[in-house]
Write a protein that holds these residues in place. Structure first.
Motif, PDB file in Angstrom:
ATOM      1  N   ARG A  50       0.885  -1.010  -0.070  1.00 29.76           N
ATOM      2  CA  ARG A  50      -0.064   0.022  -0.121  1.00 29.76           C
ATOM      3  C   ARG A  50       0.894   1.289   0.048  1.00 29.76           C
ATOM      4  O   ARG A  50       1.847   1.199   0.716  1.00 29.76           O
ATOM      5  CB  ARG A  50      -0.969   0.120   1.347  1.00 29.76           C
ATOM      6  CG  ARG A  50      -1.794  -1.098   1.343  1.00 29.76           C
ATOM      7  CD  ARG A  50      -2.449  -0.966   2.638  1.00 29.76           C
ATOM      8  NE  ARG A  50      -3.371  -2.085   2.806  1.00 29.76           N
ATOM      9  CZ  ARG A  50      -4.118  -2.360   4.011  1.00 29.76           C
ATOM     10  NH1 ARG A  50      -4.366  -1.369   4.810  1.00 29.76           N
ATOM     11  NH2 ARG A  50      -4.443  -3.603   3.922  1.00 29.76           N
ATOM     12  N   TYR A  51       0.429   2.234  -0.753  1.00 26.17           N
ATOM     13  CA  TYR A  51       1.166   3.459  -0.964  1.00 26.17           C
ATOM     14  C   TYR A  51       0.716   4.140   0.621  1.00 26.17           C
ATOM     15  O   TYR A  51      -0.174   4.170   0.932  1.00 26.17           O
ATOM     16  CB  TYR A  51       0.553   4.454  -1.850  1.00 26.17           C
ATOM     17  CG  TYR A  51       0.806   5.893  -1.743  1.00 26.17           C
ATOM     18  CD1 TYR A  51       1.985   6.674  -2.413  1.00 26.17           C
ATOM     19  CD2 TYR A  51      -0.027   6.743  -0.943  1.00 26.17           C
ATOM     20  CE1 TYR A  51       2.577   7.785  -2.344  1.00 26.17           C
ATOM     21  CE2 TYR A  51       0.347   8.434  -0.958  1.00 26.17           C
ATOM     22  CZ  TYR A  51       1.514   8.657  -1.637  1.00 26.17           C
ATOM     23  OH  TYR A  51       2.036   9.742  -1.418  1.00 26.17           O
ATOM     24  N   THR A  52       1.945   4.775   1.392  1.00 23.12           N
ATOM     25  CA  THR A  52       1.602   5.359   2.690  1.00 23.12           C
ATOM     26  C   THR A  52       2.318   6.394   2.989  1.00 23.12           C
ATOM     27  O   THR A  52       2.389   7.187   4.049  1.00 23.12           O
ATOM     28  CB  THR A  52       2.343   4.341   3.812  1.00 23.12           C
ATOM     29  OG1 THR A  52       3.671   4.078   3.585  1.00 23.12           O
ATOM     30  CG2 THR A  52       1.132   3.047   3.989  1.00 23.12           C
ATOM     31  N   GLY A  53       2.680   7.219   1.718  1.00 24.78           N
ATOM     32  CA  GLY A  53       3.284   8.693   1.966  1.00 24.78           C
ATOM     33  C   GLY A  53       4.378   9.363   1.128  1.00 24.78           C
ATOM     34  O   GLY A  53       4.987   8.334   0.449  1.00 24.78           O
ATOM     35  N   LEU A  54       4.262  10.348   0.837  1.00 26.41           N
ATOM     36  CA  LEU A  54       5.260  10.970   0.297  1.00 26.41           C
ATOM     37  C   LEU A  54       6.366  12.068   1.143  1.00 26.41           C
ATOM     38  O   LEU A  54       5.686  12.649   1.857  1.00 26.41           O
ATOM     39  CB  LEU A  54       4.850  11.707  -1.092  1.00 26.41           C
ATOM     40  CG  LEU A  54       5.717  12.689  -1.914  1.00 26.41           C
ATOM     41  CD1 LEU A  54       5.253  12.660  -3.287  1.00 26.41           C
ATOM     42  CD2 LEU A  54       5.730  14.177  -1.316  1.00 26.41           C
ATOM     43  N   ARG A  55       7.477  11.945   1.095  1.00 23.12           N
ATOM     44  CA  ARG A  55       8.467  12.905   1.623  1.00 23.12           C
ATOM     45  C   ARG A  55       9.213  13.857   0.701  1.00 23.12           C
ATOM     46  O   ARG A  55       9.687  13.195  -0.306  1.00 23.12           O
ATOM     47  CB  ARG A  55       9.614  12.034   2.631  1.00 23.12           C
ATOM     48  CG  ARG A  55       8.788  11.500   3.882  1.00 23.12           C
ATOM     49  CD  ARG A  55       9.594  10.874   4.744  1.00 23.12           C
ATOM     50  NE  ARG A  55      10.275   9.674   3.973  1.00 23.12           N
ATOM     51  CZ  ARG A  55      11.137   9.087   4.153  1.00 23.12           C
ATOM     52  NH1 ARG A  55      12.047   9.696   5.089  1.00 23.12           N
ATOM     53  NH2 ARG A  55      11.577   8.107   3.654  1.00 23.12           N
TER      54      ARG A  55
END
Ligand code: COA
Length: 191
Positions: free
Chosen positions: A154-159
């Protein structure tokens, strides 16, 4: 976790095995000296087989450690080495592993990396007893995101601008899969 080292694994079309010194020229030709392959990676494209040979020797020396997971991906049909898949970091406190992978461009878009990721994920959850597996990718590397989604991550975020690869400073997106996701009824359709 129950570390096992780089055990021999196989899937429909692939074998995943330890690297050997004899892989130098195929690794150099098939992926390590190709700027398209290394574009979103952190290591520089190899200029000669000496570079490939010295990194391979280093990797091979690490196989004695049970926490080393670095497979050569080879085609079952003709044994040709086409890429690599590894555990690039381990957080033992939360039983979490980060994976990374690459294959030569002649082999892209045939579902081969997805096949390798799925077999490694199964090994890491079922045999090594990891609780969590993550992968960090450059958001522009859409095919790598597809590999992970197809493998149940699952995609869980962008930094933003948190890393550097061969394109320069870059954003990083994280995909992850938990043991609970993997063994849940719904997620089994991926495997
Ligand atoms: C990223 C990489 C590993 C993908 O390997 P692969 O064997 O081609 O992957 P697969 O064939 O299993 O899956 C690729 C998927 O991406 C899709 N895809 C390809 N180009 C795409 C794009 N520009 N946008 C969105 N999806 C794309 C393909 O259609 C395929 O999905 P599908 O099977 O549903 O059609 C390979 O391109 C590679 O080694 N790249 C260089 C190294 C690298 O970037 N490694 C990852 C670092 S995190």
């Amino acid at each position: 976790m129950n570390h096992k080292g780089t055990e021999f694994l196989k899937s429909n079309r692939l074998i995943l095995r330890k690297f050997e010194p004899e892989d130098t020229s195929m690794m150099f030709q098939n992926w390590a000296n190709d700027e398209l392959v290394t574009k979103f990676l952190t290591w520089p494209t190899h200029n000669d087989t000496q570079e490939t040979s010295s990194i391979l020797n280093h990797w091979i020396s690490q196989y004695k450690e049970p926490e080393t997971y670095r497979w050569c991906i080879a085609l079952k049909e003709n044994k040709i080495p086409i890429g690599s898949i590894s555990v690039v970091s381990i957080n033992p406190h939360v039983e979490s592993l980060e994976i990374g992978y690459c294959i030569g461009k002649d082999y892209w878009n045939q579902g081969l990396t997805t096949e390798a990721v799925q077999v490694v994920v199964d090994f890491l959850f079922s045999q090594v007893a990891a609780n969590r597996i993550e992968a960090h990718i450059d958001p522009r590397n859409e095919s790598s995101g597809s590999v992970l989604v197809k493998s149940g991550f699952r995609y869980t975020g962008l930094r933003r601008q948190v890393a550097i690869n061969n394109t320069g400073i870059c954003d990083v997106i994280t995909y992850e899969i938990l043991k609970d996701d993997y063994f849940s009824e719904n997620n089994r359709k991926f495997f």
